[in-house]
Design an enzyme around this catalytic site. Structure first.
Site, PDB file in Angstrom:
ATOM      1  N   SER A   1       0.821  -1.214   0.000  1.00  0.00           N
ATOM      2  CA  SER A   1       0.000   0.000   0.000  1.00  0.00           C
ATOM      3  C   SER A   1       0.854   1.262   0.000  1.00  0.00           C
ATOM      4  CB  SER A   1      -0.895  -0.001   1.236  1.00  0.00           C
ATOM      5  OG  SER A   1      -1.502   1.256   1.442  1.00  0.00           O
TER       6      SER A   1
ATOM      7  N   GLU B   1       0.226   3.651   1.749  1.00  0.00           N
ATOM      8  CA  GLU B   1       0.269   4.100   3.141  1.00  0.00           C
ATOM      9  C   GLU B   1       1.600   3.747   3.800  1.00  0.00           C
ATOM     10  OE1 GLU B   1      -1.728   5.874   5.165  1.00  0.00           O
ATOM     11  OE2 GLU B   1      -3.210   6.293   3.622  1.00  0.00           O
TER      12      GLU B   1
ATOM     13  N   TYR C   1      -1.959   0.514  10.344  1.00  0.00           N
ATOM     14  CA  TYR C   1      -2.178  -0.148   9.056  1.00  0.00           C
ATOM     15  C   TYR C   1      -0.938  -0.039   8.179  1.00  0.00           C
ATOM     16  CZ  TYR C   1      -3.814  -0.806   4.256  1.00  0.00           C
ATOM     17  OH  TYR C   1      -3.931  -1.213   2.952  1.00  0.00           O
TER      18      TYR C   1
END
Length: 339
Positions: A131, A133, A154
Site C-alpha cells: 500500500s 500508506e 495499518y
C-alpha cells in the site's frame, strides 16, 4: 492447461474485480472467505455458477488469514498456480482503534500464508497487496526507491508484509511480488471509505434523503485511480519472467476537497452548502500527500492508468444515483457451495 488462482479477500472491492478479470481469462478461481451469520458475498454474487455444472470456475472456501493450519490445508488441497493476497483489515482510521487486530491480520496474516506455501513446497507465484500508506510522511512523488515512513498501524503492518514477501523471495526463491498500489476506488468501494462516503452522500442529498455530509481533513492529497484497472496490474506482475516490486498509481494529485467538488458538481449541487467538518474523522497522525510514480510499471508491464480522479468521481456518483433507484428492492441471495 487451465490456470488456477487463489484470492484471499475475494469478497472485497479488489477481490471481486480480480475474480472477474481472471475468470474472463479462463482461470479457475478459488476464494477464501470468512464464515459469517449474514451474506457477505454481494460483490461476487453475479459471478456465481452452480458448482455442480461442468462450466463452474469459481469456488469459495471458508477460512481466515489468522488460522495458519487452515491455510496449509487449503493450499495443499487447491494447489494454485497463482496466489493473490488481498485480505486485510484495510481501513486506515480503524487501525488506530484496533491496532493489535490490524497487526494480526494485515501483518502476520501475510507470513502465515507465505509459510504455508513454503511448508507444503507449493510452486506458485505470490502477489502481496502492498500500500501507498507505507510511504506515509515520505515526500512525494513516491516510487519503488522511496523510504517507507508509515503513519498508522495499518501502514506499519503493510511495511512488515512488504518485507516478509521480499524475504521469502530472497531466502526461498519464491516468485513473490509486492504491488505498491496507491488509492484506487470504484462503485464497489466500502461505504466507510472517504470517496464512497462522498459519492453515496451526494446521491442521497440529490434525492432529498440527506442534507449534510460530515468529513475530516479536506486538505489531504491523494492519487486516486480506478480499481478495475489496478487489478490488471496485479495480474501482469505475476506474468513476468522475474519477480520484483512495482508502484501502481495514476501520477495525479487531488485533495479530498477536489474530490468533493467533482462529485457535487456532477450532481449540480453546491458542496459548500452541505459539507461539514467533524474532528472525529481526523487521524492521530495525518498523511499529507501520497502521489505515485509508476514509470517502472509503465516500462516493464506496459501498464498505465486511463481513468483519473475527475472521471472516477463521476463514475461513482452515477453508480450511487442508479443504486438509489433500485434501493429497497428485495435482494435475491444464492446458496453458495462451500467446502
Amino acid at each position: 492447461m487451465t490456470k488456477r488462482a487463489l484470492i484471499t479477500g475475494i469478497t472485497g472491492q479488489d477481490g471481486s474485480y480480480l475474480a472477474e478479470f481472471l475468470l474472463a481469462k479462463g482461470y479457475e478461481v478459488h476464494g477464501l472467505i470468512r464464515r459469517a451469520s449474514t451474506f457477505n458475498t454481494t460483490r461476487i454474487d453475479h459471478l456465481y455458477v452452480d458448482p455442480h455444472e461442468s462450466e463452474a470456475k469459481l469456488f469459495l472456501h471458508y477460512g481466515d488469514i489468522t488460522d495458519g493450519s487452515r491455510l496449509v490445508t487449503l493450499l495443499a488441497q487447491v494447489r494454485p498456480d497463482e496466489v493473490y493476497h488481498l485480505a486485510a483489515q484495510s481501513h486506515v482510521r480503524v487501525s488506530f482503534d484496533e491496532p493489535e487486530y490490524t497487526g494480526d491480520t494485515t501483518g502476520l496474516g501475510t507470513i502465515r500464508l507465505l509459510e504455508a506455501i513454503r511448508m507444503i513446497g507449493l510452486q506458485c507465484r505470490f502477489y502481496q497487496a502492498s500500500s501507498s500508506e507505507m510511504f506515509g510522511a515520505a515526500a512525494p512523488p513516491q516510487n519503488e526507491e522511496t523510504p517507507f515512513y508509515p503513519r498508522s498501524p495499518y501502514g506499519a503492518a503493510k511495511v512488515y508484509s512488504y518485507w516478509v514477501a521480499r524475504n521469502y523471495r530472497e531466502a526461498y526463491g519464491l516468485f513473490a511480488v509486492n504491488g505498491i498500489l496507491f488509492n484506487h476506488e470504484s462503485p464497489r468501494r466500502g461505504e466507510t471509505f472517504v470517496t464512497r462516503k462522498i459519492t453515496r452522500s451526494v446521491a442521497r442529498i440529490k434525492a432529498g434523503l440527506e442534507t449534510e455530509l460530515y468529513l475530516g481533513n479536506l486538505d489531504a492529497v491523494r492519487d486516486w485511480g480506478y480499481a478495475p484497472e489496478f487489478v490488471e496490474a496485479m495480474w501482469l506482475m505475476l506474468q513476468q519472467d522475474d519477480p520484483r516490486d512495482y508502484v501502481v498509481a495514476t501520477g495525479s494529485a487531488y485533495s479530498v476537497r477536489d474530490f468533493v467538488q467533482f462529485a457535487f458538481d456532477h450532481a449540480s449541487l453546491d458542496w459548500e452548502k452541505h459539507v461539514r467538518f467533524d474532528e472525529r474523522y481526523l487521524r492521530p497522525t495525518e498523511v499529507d500527500a501520497l502521489i505515485g510514480d509508476s514509470s517502472v510499471a509503465k516500462s516493464a508491464l506496459g501498464w498505465q492508468a486511463e481513468v483519473h480522479t475527475p472521471d472516477l468521481a463521476r463514475i461513482m456518483v452515477d453508480a450511487d444515483l442508479k443504486a438509489l433507484e433500485t434501493e429497497g428492492s428485495p435482494w435475491v441471495h444464492r446458496a453458495w457451495a462451500h467446502d
